[in-house]
Design a protein around this motif. Structure first.
Motif, mmCIF file in Angstrom:
data_model
loop_
_atom_site.group_PDB
_atom_site.id
_atom_site.type_symbol
_atom_site.label_atom_id
_atom_site.label_comp_id
_atom_site.label_asym_id
_atom_site.label_seq_id
_atom_site.Cartn_x
_atom_site.Cartn_y
_atom_site.Cartn_z
ATOM 1 N N TYR A 1 0.484 -0.888 -0.074
ATOM 2 C CA TYR A 1 -0.207 -0.385 -0.126
ATOM 3 C C TYR A 1 0.989 0.921 0.074
ATOM 4 O O TYR A 1 0.720 2.156 -0.740
ATOM 5 C CB TYR A 1 -0.824 -0.036 1.366
ATOM 6 C CG TYR A 1 -1.279 0.885 1.065
ATOM 7 C CD1 TYR A 1 -2.517 2.134 0.606
ATOM 8 C CD2 TYR A 1 -1.430 1.570 2.438
ATOM 9 C CE1 TYR A 1 -2.971 2.788 0.921
ATOM 10 C CE2 TYR A 1 -2.172 3.447 2.331
ATOM 11 C CZ TYR A 1 -3.056 3.487 1.288
ATOM 12 O OH TYR A 1 -3.080 4.862 0.972
ATOM 13 N N HIS A 2 1.774 1.380 1.149
ATOM 14 C CA HIS A 2 2.610 2.766 1.302
ATOM 15 C C HIS A 2 3.114 2.773 -0.446
ATOM 16 O O HIS A 2 4.263 4.036 -0.588
ATOM 17 C CB HIS A 2 4.170 2.246 2.435
ATOM 18 C CG HIS A 2 2.554 3.157 3.575
ATOM 19 N ND1 HIS A 2 3.031 2.722 4.368
ATOM 20 C CD2 HIS A 2 1.429 3.580 3.193
ATOM 21 C CE1 HIS A 2 2.143 3.177 5.453
ATOM 22 N NE2 HIS A 2 1.470 3.664 4.422
ATOM 23 N N LEU B 1 2.522 3.525 -3.244
ATOM 24 C CA LEU B 1 1.136 3.746 -4.126
ATOM 25 C C LEU B 1 1.062 4.463 -2.899
ATOM 26 O O LEU B 1 0.932 5.754 -4.033
ATOM 27 C CB LEU B 1 0.193 2.972 -4.298
ATOM 28 C CG LEU B 1 -0.588 1.554 -5.245
ATOM 29 C CD1 LEU B 1 -1.310 0.921 -5.228
ATOM 30 C CD2 LEU B 1 1.031 1.261 -5.737
ATOM 31 N N SER B 2 0.972 4.964 -1.946
ATOM 32 C CA SER B 2 0.839 6.232 -1.409
ATOM 33 C C SER B 2 1.820 6.899 0.018
ATOM 34 O O SER B 2 2.561 8.128 -1.491
ATOM 35 C CB SER B 2 0.277 5.725 -0.300
ATOM 36 O OG SER B 2 0.403 4.512 0.837
ATOM 37 N N GLU B 3 2.233 6.489 0.701
ATOM 38 C CA GLU B 3 2.967 7.134 1.386
ATOM 39 C C GLU B 3 4.731 7.213 0.666
ATOM 40 O O GLU B 3 5.055 8.653 -0.037
ATOM 41 C CB GLU B 3 3.369 6.857 2.915
ATOM 42 C CG GLU B 3 2.648 6.752 3.376
ATOM 43 C CD GLU B 3 2.063 8.250 3.943
ATOM 44 O OE1 GLU B 3 2.842 8.886 3.855
ATOM 45 O OE2 GLU B 3 1.533 8.050 4.327
ATOM 46 N N GLN B 4 5.260 6.858 -0.055
ATOM 47 C CA GLN B 4 6.875 6.062 -0.568
ATOM 48 C C GLN B 4 6.255 6.714 -1.806
ATOM 49 O O GLN B 4 6.951 7.777 -2.575
ATOM 50 C CB GLN B 4 6.852 4.979 -1.348
ATOM 51 C CG GLN B 4 8.178 4.871 -1.907
ATOM 52 C CD GLN B 4 8.994 3.362 -1.840
ATOM 53 O OE1 GLN B 4 7.579 2.219 -1.311
ATOM 54 N NE2 GLN B 4 9.810 3.579 -2.640
ATOM 55 N N ALA B 5 5.480 6.578 -2.476
ATOM 56 C CA ALA B 5 5.075 7.160 -4.117
ATOM 57 C C ALA B 5 4.911 8.712 -4.261
ATOM 58 O O ALA B 5 5.329 10.259 -4.773
ATOM 59 C CB ALA B 5 3.407 6.673 -5.215
#
Lengths: 360, 360
Positions: free
Chosen positions: A347-348, A350-354
């Protein structure tokens, strides 16, 4: 919704002293004063790590209007740092503050409740503990020791550490004498290094005199305070070995059960406050200290080379898998931890890391 | 340290009803029951966003042993969602829960206390608010409205949204009808799109009937619940427009001042609990819902192309700079926000971001 309350309370009591176990039951006794001792693994008032339990105590005293007073002791004031777990387990203190991985000698699962190499970051740890079954497993692991654990702080991703030898390839890890305790040390050893265990107070001199080539500590805020930049050439990132250590508050189960429900709720809320607050403090202080280190002290910041990172990651997976086989509870903890870590990573990505990658 | 307490308390009171403003002063009245109304901008019990104020209320009631009872109202139950600010400001409700950017029409600075395009993530917002001067500016901004703000939740980085048109280049934004409110909408407009403002309840049908080509909502957890995957072809990331919105608890200043210090401390601790807890909940539920969307519903996840991201980032910087010139307070908020955001970005490039990149 309206509530009518009619109270007739006649209280004439002299509640003196520190004993709390005499509470007859878990109803509210507005007159009773509980006096707790909180022992910590940190030097008194160590920035962020040591000030968090002080804040926890202050919040509880304020919320309880003085009905629960918690006195905080730094490491060595009442018991040495590494005896906090036993002291609270045995009831010599009602509460403690430290990190679960310090107790790996007593229970192998403890590593996962603090942090493990290439494991979850702070946000993910908070998710796993509070919504992914982590806290329930932690409670189960500590129950035989008569202890109740709560999450009470996080430093965020730490730095890889201070080095007096340049690390340009995997070869440079060979024979590297580095202060790095626990699982991180085990990983370094299998990757060719020579891990050394030293208490915080001895790191500076060991690095200065060349007894060690490198050390990890915490992050810019605490590292600057310890003056490590004056005795090391390079500051390496990222901190693969401690990607988001959860700090713990531990409570003696008998002391906990002697509290009425309202005071228990205050202790929990104060722990959550500190859990939220410490990461906020570290985020601001680390960002500021990093600038001081680079612009005022000319510190050379370096990234660990890819082949080093790759090898450390491979070995970390091996070490964790082995740790996960030590006993049945640790196997369940390992499986729960790694399953959620995988899910959070997906999930991260696509969210925090991206997001972090696109904002510059 | 020992404390002796001798109390003689004779209380015979019938404390009925909801009025709190009659407290004579800020000393503790253990008998007095305060009854508060908390109005929210969320449908009753909306996952995470709407359950957070319910939890806040429950924690306070437990800690206060029923001395402060907070009844939570969903949007429209007592006042419509967009009247929460006014209702609490005027004292028609003692407390509210929502997001500061809903009040941009009243004060331009409000955007920065929630989230702005290409701004800070949750961890950084918590840092800025609690250790970087953000909360003090927020208090200053809300003071003329007789309101006290507290951070009370965060969703983490949101998704870019659901699209029925593929976005392969900047050209594809031209004429794109997208439900995206506020600053994000303004940015989209300048990049060629046609932003539309629609309440949550109308999004599904608008997307289904082709009235809009795309919509943003929250993240996998809430998006799945709304069924957006059944009426859209593509799920785009990353969410450039809302990288870590802070939710707010707002309190009427007169109601706040009528509370004794212990109850005030409980409200603050409950808000911090929810602040910590909501992000933990979103992290776990979003990770799980993303898997459901991909593996059970075959949702096609796409990344926004680089030229689109670059243009949105440029335009965002322009829009923020303009917003920062609206009035003197907003200028100070903008300067404080952007200075800390820069500092946090530099530190997180070596810590959180660098770590997320090496762990796969």
């Amino acid at each position: 919704m309206r509530v009518c309350v009619a109270l007739l309370v006649v209280l004439a009591l002299g509640a003196c002293g520190r004993e709390s176990a005499t509470a007859p039951d878990a109803t509210v006794l507005p007159d009773k004063v509980y006096q707790w001792k909180l022992v910590t693994t940190w030097p008194k008032n160590l920035p962020a790590l040591g000030t968090a339990p002080e804040r926890l105590a202050k919040e509880v005293e304020l919320m309880s209007n003085g009905r629960l007073k918690i006195r905080v002791f730094g490491a060595g004031e009442l018991v040495p740092a590494m005896e906090v777990f036993d002291a609270v387990s045995q009831g010599n203190a009602e509460m403690g503050h430290g990190a679960a991985y310090y107790w790996r000698g007593k229970l192998a699962s403890a590593e996962f409740f603090a942090t493990v190499p290439f494991g979850m970051n702070a946000q993910e740890m908070n998710g796993w503990l509070h919504y992914g079954g982590g806290l329930e497993l932690w409670q189960e692991a500590y129950a035989p020791f008569n202890l109740i654990p709560l999450a009470a702080g996080n430093s965020g991703v730490q730095m890889a550490g201070w080095f007096n030898k340049e690390i340009n390839s995997l070869e440079d890890l060979k024979g590297l004498k580095m202060r790095i305790p626990g699982l991180g040390g085990e990983v370094l050893k299998r990757a060719g290094g020579e891990p050394v265990t030293l208490p915080g107070g001895e790191i500076f001199t060991a690095l200065q005199t060349g007894v060690i080539d490198a050390t990890e500590w915490v992050g810019p805020y605490n590292d600057l305070a310890l003056g490590l930049h004056t005795v090391a050439k390079y500051y390496y990132y990222p901190g693969w070995h401690e990607p988001g250590p959860t700090l713990e508050a531990i409570i003696n189960k008998d002391a906990w059960e002697s509290l009425p429900p309202d005071l228990q709720a205050m202790v929990k809320a104060a722990a959550r406050t500190v859990n939220d607050d410490m990461l906020a403090e570290f985020t601001v202080r680390n960002a500021s200290a990093l600038k001081t280190l680079i612009y005022d002290h000319g510190v050379q910041v370096r990234r660990l080379p890819d082949d080093v990172i790759e090898r450390l990651r491979e070995v970390s997976a091996e070490v964790l898998a082995e740790t996960g086989k030590v006993d049945p509870l640790t196997t369940r903890v390992y499986e729960s931890y790694t399953a959620f870590a995988k899910s959070a990573r997906e999930y991260h990505a696509l969210s925090e890391q991206a997001y972090l990658e696109i904002r510059d």
